[in-house]
Scaffold this active site. Structure first.
Site, mmCIF file in Angstrom:
data_model
loop_
_atom_site.group_PDB
_atom_site.id
_atom_site.type_symbol
_atom_site.label_atom_id
_atom_site.label_comp_id
_atom_site.label_asym_id
_atom_site.label_seq_id
_atom_site.Cartn_x
_atom_site.Cartn_y
_atom_site.Cartn_z
ATOM 1 N N ASP A 125 0.789 -1.232 0.000
ATOM 2 C CA ASP A 125 0.000 0.000 0.000
ATOM 3 C C ASP A 125 0.819 1.278 0.000
ATOM 4 O OD1 ASP A 125 -2.586 -1.111 -0.147
ATOM 5 O OD2 ASP A 125 -2.394 -1.780 1.924
ATOM 6 N N ASP A 190 -7.064 -4.672 -5.428
ATOM 7 C CA ASP A 190 -6.800 -3.302 -4.980
ATOM 8 C C ASP A 190 -5.427 -2.815 -5.445
ATOM 9 O OD1 ASP A 190 -8.234 -5.110 -3.349
ATOM 10 O OD2 ASP A 190 -8.325 -3.711 -1.685
#
Ligand code: GLY
Length: 428
Positions: A125, A190
């Site tokens: 991330d 994602d």
């Protein structure tokens, strides 16, 4: 005669006044706007009010607003979490929209508070965290110090690439929901969003390695996450030694074979961006296919804000976690998914000639829904977040029907794209 005429005029005026009143009250009641400018003015005004208050109550620069916690208060997270960059990113969008130096000052402060995120190699991330904050900072200021931070961030993200698999590992090895599968090399859809940082790094450094990694990763997602009908799996578990797919499962959706709405949104957004950066038609086809799956789905509500999973409670879909349907009076919606998709569709509409109007209209419809009182918070409420009614993770049992900082971020991004489109579409 004279008396009769005057009487008729009075009646006519009263009738006109009445219909004006009815039109006005219908518009107010259903939260409608007359035109794009109304949506933009009202939503940006509300966003500024909310974030002025958020700045007043958020003083510690090592924690970042994320959502509403179970105690009803603002839930903050640190730089190691995946959501830290959205708060700074939202402040950059407010600066871009208003040109007001106070937003720039706040955005700089909250961006620089994330500096050590550039060295994070513990998960994928780093792209979300650093590109939404420093990426916007670079875009709006051109400051070379921000470029340095972004290049280090790209280096950290690339360290998770396995050439045998052809992908970046999203999380470190962990157990699946039922505890039966060891996810040795999990890749979640994602992760498409993190690739934007890599494309940027190749452009500004001249080193093609970053974009090669991004392209390889996107190709693998296209092969293994995206189903033939353009719906999507959330998690693909690979064998890191052979590169072969071991399992196709979910972490935040309803069932392993279902389509988690935000995951579908990450795919639409990610493949749109991958097409922008490469011009590869396969990515455009995938983005359009995934967008059409979303827009044409029989379970998509009329306001185009999806249920958190397209297949919740449907026959043929079995949750792998403990699920109690009675816990919900109705299936929760996910405003964050709609904000992501709206933002993506504004861009996708400019790449797909045959679908231009369909995607543009859908993007505006979603923005109109999100800007209505159904989703837009009233000033001073919602813990000073902008949008209501998102879902973090139902399987994990948190952030259900909650505000989310990333719903706000993509909403502000979509508003900004809408604003720009009103100018470009007028010209063409
Ligand atoms: N990237 C995590 C999520 O969308 O919830």
């Amino acid at each position: 005669m004279m008396k009769g005429l005057r009487f008729n005029n009075v009646i006519r005026r009263a009738a006109v006044l009445c219909s004006l009143c009815i039109m006005l009250s219908v518009n107010i009641a259903i939260g409608q706007y007359n035109n794009g400018k109304d949506i933009l003015e009202n939503s940006f005004r509300l966003a500024e009010q909310q974030y002025c208050n958020m700045l007043k109550v958020s003083k510690k620069l090592n924690v970042f607003p994320r959502s509403t916690g179970k105690d009803g208060k603002i839930r903050y997270t640190d730089v190691a979490d995946w959501t830290g960059g959205f708060w700074a990113g939202g402040l950059w969008y407010l600066y871009e929209n208003s040109g007001d130096a106070k937003w720039k000052q706040a955005a700089v402060k909250w961006t620089e508070a994330l500096a050590k995120g550039q060295y994070n190699t513990a998960h994928h991330d780093v792209g979300f965290v650093m590109y939404c904050s420093y990426g916007n900072a670079w875009r709006l200021t051109g400051d070379p110090e921000y470029k340095k931070v972004l290049l280090q961030s790209a280096e950290s993200l690339s360290s998770r690439f396995n050439p045998k698999v052809g992908s970046i590992m999203s999380w470190n090895p962990r157990l699946s929901w039922d505890g039966k599968t060891l996810w040795k090399f999990p890749v979640i859809i994602d992760n498409m969003i993190n690739l934007e940082l890599l494309f940027y790094a190749s452009k500004v450094s001249g080193n093609p390695r970053y974009s090669q990694i991004a392209i390889s990763h996107a190709e693998k997602v296209m092969q293994n996450h995206v189903r033939p009908d353009y719906s999507s799996y959330h998690v693909i578990n690979y064998d890191p030694q052979t590169g072969k797919v071991q399992n196709k499962e979910t972490n935040q959706g309803f069932a392993n074979n279902s389509t988690w709405a935000r995951g579908q949104g990450w795919g639409i957004y990610g493949f749109t961006m991958a097409f922008r950066e490469t011009g590869d038609k396969r990515f455009l086809e995938t983005a359009c296919g995934m967008a059409d799956f979303y827009l044409n789905h029989s379970n998509l509500p009329a306001d185009k804000v999806p249920y958190w999973d397209f297949n919740t409670n449907q026959p043929g879909y079995t949750p792998v976690w403990k699920y109690d349907p009675a816990a919900f009076s109705e299936i929760p919606r996910d405003a964050s998914a709609a904000a992501i998709v709206s933002s993506a569709l504004f861009e996708l509409s400019t790449y797909s000639k045959e679908n231009q109007e369909k995607y543009y209209t859908a993007a505006v419809d979603m923005l109109r829904s999100l800007s209505s009182q159904n989703y837009l918070a009233a000033a001073g409420t919602n813990n000073y977040f902008i949008l209501k009614h998102s879902v973090g993770s139902i399987p994990h049992g948190f952030e259900v029907d909650s505000p989310l900082i990333y719903a706000d971020y993509y909403f502000l991004e979509a508003l900004s794209k809408y604003k720009a489109s009103l100018v470009t579409r007028k010209k063409s």
